[in-house]
Design an enzyme around this catalytic site. Structure first.
Site, PDB file in Angstrom:
ATOM      1  N   LYS A   1       0.858  -1.180   0.103  1.00  0.00           N
ATOM      2  CA  LYS A   1      -0.088  -0.046   0.215  1.00  0.00           C
ATOM      3  C   LYS A   1       0.938   1.388  -0.037  1.00  0.00           C
ATOM      4  CE  LYS A   1      -4.352  -1.691   1.628  1.00  0.00           C
ATOM      5  NZ  LYS A   1      -5.514  -1.639   2.697  1.00  0.00           N
TER       6      LYS A   1
ATOM      7  N   LYS B   1      -5.323  -9.403  -6.433  1.00  0.00           N
ATOM      8  CA  LYS B   1      -6.396  -9.598  -5.685  1.00  0.00           C
ATOM      9  C   LYS B   1      -7.169  -8.385  -6.075  1.00  0.00           C
ATOM     10  CE  LYS B   1      -6.704  -7.083  -1.264  1.00  0.00           C
ATOM     11  NZ  LYS B   1      -8.008  -6.889  -1.226  1.00  0.00           N
TER      12      LYS B   1
ATOM     13  N   LYS C   1     -10.555  -2.723  -3.016  1.00  0.00           N
ATOM     14  CA  LYS C   1     -11.292  -1.578  -3.040  1.00  0.00           C
ATOM     15  C   LYS C   1     -10.384  -0.546  -3.640  1.00  0.00           C
ATOM     16  CE  LYS C   1     -14.233  -2.176   1.042  1.00  0.00           C
ATOM     17  NZ  LYS C   1     -12.869  -2.466   1.941  1.00  0.00           N
TER      18      LYS C   1
HETATM   19  P1  ATP Z   1      -8.622  -2.079   0.588  1.00  0.00           P
HETATM   20  O1  ATP Z   1      -8.163  -2.026  -0.888  1.00  0.00           O
HETATM   21  O2  ATP Z   1      -9.111  -0.603   0.968  1.00  0.00           O
HETATM   22  O3  ATP Z   1      -7.753  -2.648   1.712  1.00  0.00           O
HETATM   23  P2  ATP Z   1     -10.313  -4.283   0.220  1.00  0.00           P
HETATM   24  O4  ATP Z   1     -10.779  -4.568  -0.948  1.00  0.00           O
HETATM   25  O5  ATP Z   1      -8.995  -5.001   0.703  1.00  0.00           O
HETATM   26  O6  ATP Z   1      -9.976  -2.887   0.571  1.00  0.00           O
HETATM   27  P3  ATP Z   1     -10.934  -4.696   3.223  1.00  0.00           P
HETATM   28  O7  ATP Z   1     -12.005  -3.896   3.708  1.00  0.00           O
HETATM   29  O8  ATP Z   1      -9.456  -4.279   3.474  1.00  0.00           O
HETATM   30  O9  ATP Z   1     -11.061  -4.662   1.484  1.00  0.00           O
HETATM   31  O10 ATP Z   1     -11.134  -6.393   3.421  1.00  0.00           O
HETATM   32  C1  ATP Z   1     -12.268  -6.708   4.180  1.00  0.00           C
HETATM   33  C2  ATP Z   1     -12.294  -8.149   4.035  1.00  0.00           C
HETATM   34  O11 ATP Z   1     -12.152  -8.815   2.703  1.00  0.00           O
HETATM   35  C3  ATP Z   1     -11.041  -8.802   4.564  1.00  0.00           C
HETATM   36  O12 ATP Z   1     -11.159  -9.888   5.385  1.00  0.00           O
HETATM   37  C4  ATP Z   1     -10.131  -8.997   3.405  1.00  0.00           C
HETATM   38  O13 ATP Z   1      -9.437 -10.344   3.668  1.00  0.00           O
HETATM   39  C5  ATP Z   1     -11.285  -9.831   2.336  1.00  0.00           C
HETATM   40  N1  ATP Z   1     -11.051  -9.356   1.079  1.00  0.00           N
HETATM   41  C6  ATP Z   1     -10.402  -8.462   0.444  1.00  0.00           C
HETATM   42  N2  ATP Z   1     -10.330  -8.425  -0.780  1.00  0.00           N
HETATM   43  C7  ATP Z   1     -10.591  -9.704  -1.033  1.00  0.00           C
HETATM   44  C8  ATP Z   1     -10.412 -10.711  -2.215  1.00  0.00           C
HETATM   45  N3  ATP Z   1     -10.074 -10.172  -3.439  1.00  0.00           N
HETATM   46  N4  ATP Z   1     -10.475 -12.066  -2.122  1.00  0.00           N
HETATM   47  C9  ATP Z   1     -11.026 -12.528  -0.917  1.00  0.00           C
HETATM   48  N5  ATP Z   1     -11.377 -11.763   0.367  1.00  0.00           N
HETATM   49  C10 ATP Z   1     -10.831 -10.547   0.237  1.00  0.00           C
HETATM   50 MG    MG Z   2      -7.500  -4.516   2.409  1.00  0.00          MG
END
Ligand code: ATP
Ligand code: MG
Length: 337
Positions: free
Chosen positions: A116, A199, A202
């Site tokens: 990040k 992955k 968001k």
């Molecule tokens: P950011 O990019 O802001 O970190 P994010 O998409 O990673 O957002 P988070 O809110 O950080 O989302 O994560 C929430 C949950 O979703 C966590 O348990 C994380 O492991 C899971 N998660 C996030 N992206 C994935 C993915 N691509 N596949 C499976 N699980 C995911």
């Molecule tokens: Mg995340």
């Protein structure tokens, strides 16, 4: 009754308006399942969301949206405790204690920070982003959680949580439950549709690679139909050689409750396009009522607020007890009232 169940805890960041398919399949579906077997605590982690720059009005709106989406996913406030992290000040308080137990080198090894901060530029990354895994340690330990449902990207942070719980217990006496990650292998990492080796995220995915649950269903269908796949023609599950098609098969299987071998058999002799068209329809059928349910919760802010007030109260009762014990064990002088 609830107290005999093992505890589960997890959190999701309000860093965007919509959750994506990775969040739902990798994490939230497990939250919903665990509320049946565990004394489950789920929170919208707004303190984590400010580790990257935020617009205040947007953060407030996204926090409400996050709660509405969790409810629309099937979290039931009568069967779990749903709250907003900043409503329970004990998170920041125990976070500080955990900061003081973590080695600088140990924190420096967290790969999420490396990823990040690299994306933001080293000069713009904050100390908050650097220490966010340590706040996450406090989030988990406050509730004496045994199970932490997360995606694969969070495994290293749960490992850190285990290390710090053990360190605290060894140094100051048994205080915290040592948690275990609850990661469902098949869906632990849903990939970006345009870059099926990264992955879905968001904050980091390309708009076309990110399937947002609250997007217009038409937009979503188009994204699925234009997902990147290899140049072959045979539909089979091979995450290394056929990352794109394997990702689509995972999504298809999870949303329909069917097995991947069964799908591979069904699509034998058919083109990638057929699978994409069918999956687009399946995803649209899922997100359409999901969007409606989310909107219904948003349209009733009083109910949402009362769910969060009740959740914060329940969470605080547990968190305050853990924090008081930890403060006492480390030698902080109790305040006299
Ligand atoms: P950011 O990019 O802001 O970190 P994010 O998409 O990673 O957002 P988070 O809110 O950080 O989302 O994560 C929430 C949950 O979703 C966590 O348990 C994380 O492991 C899971 N998660 C996030 N992206 C994935 C993915 N691509 N596949 C499976 N699980 C995911
Ligand atoms: Mg995340």
């Amino acid at each position: 009754m609830a107290s005999v169940r093992p505890r589960a805890l997890s959190g999701i960041q309000p860093t965007a308006g919509s959750f994506h398919l990775g969040n739902y399949l990798g994490a939230i579906r497990q939250y919903v399942a665990l509320q049946e077997t565990h004394d489950a605590f789920y929170m919208v982690v707004d303190l984590h969301a400010i580790t990257v720059p935020q617009d205040p009005a947007e953060l407030r709106a996204n926090t409400r949206l996050a709660v509405a989406q969790l409810l629309a996913s099937g979290l039931d406030p009568d069967r779990c405790t749903l709250f907003v992290q900043s409503h329970v000040p004990e998170h920041a308080q125990l976070g500080w204690v955990m900061n003081c137990l973590t080695g600088f080198g140990e924190a420096s090894r967290m790969t999420q920070f490396k990823d990040k901060s690299a994306k933001q530029g080293a000069d713009r990354a904050t100390v908050g982003l650097f220490t966010y895994p340590i706040l996450q340690v406090a989030d988990i330990l406050l509730y004496q959680a045994e199970a932490v449902p997360v995606g694969e990207d969070q495994r290293q942070h749960i490992e850190l949580t285990r290390d710090l719980a053990e360190r605290f217990n060894t140094r100051f006496g048994a205080t915290f439950t040592v948690p275990a990650p609850h990661i469902v292998k098949e869906v632990a990492k849903i990939y970006d549709l345009q870059d099926p080796t990264s992955k879905m995220s968001k904050s980091a995915s390309t708009p076309k690679g990110l399937v947002n649950l609250l997007d217009e269903p038409k937009t979503t269908a188009k994204k699925i139909r234009s997902a990147v796949t290899d140049t072959g023609t045979v539909i089979s599950f091979d995450p290394v050689e056929k990352a794109g098609i394997s990702n689509l098969l995972t999504i298809y299987a999870t949303l329909t409750g069917r097995s991947i071998p069964e799908l591979v058999k069904e699509y034998e002799g058919r083109m990638y396009g057929a699978l994409k068209t069918d999956l687009a329809e399946i995803v649209v059928d899922f997100v359409t009522p999901f969007r409606e349910r989310t909107q219904a919760y948003l349209d009733d802010p009083e109910t949402l607020d009362s769910i969060l007030a009740k959740g914060a109260e329940k969470a605080r009762a547990v968190a305050a007890e853990s924090l008081a014990t930890a403060y006492d064990r480390i030698g902080l002088l109790p305040a006299k009232h």
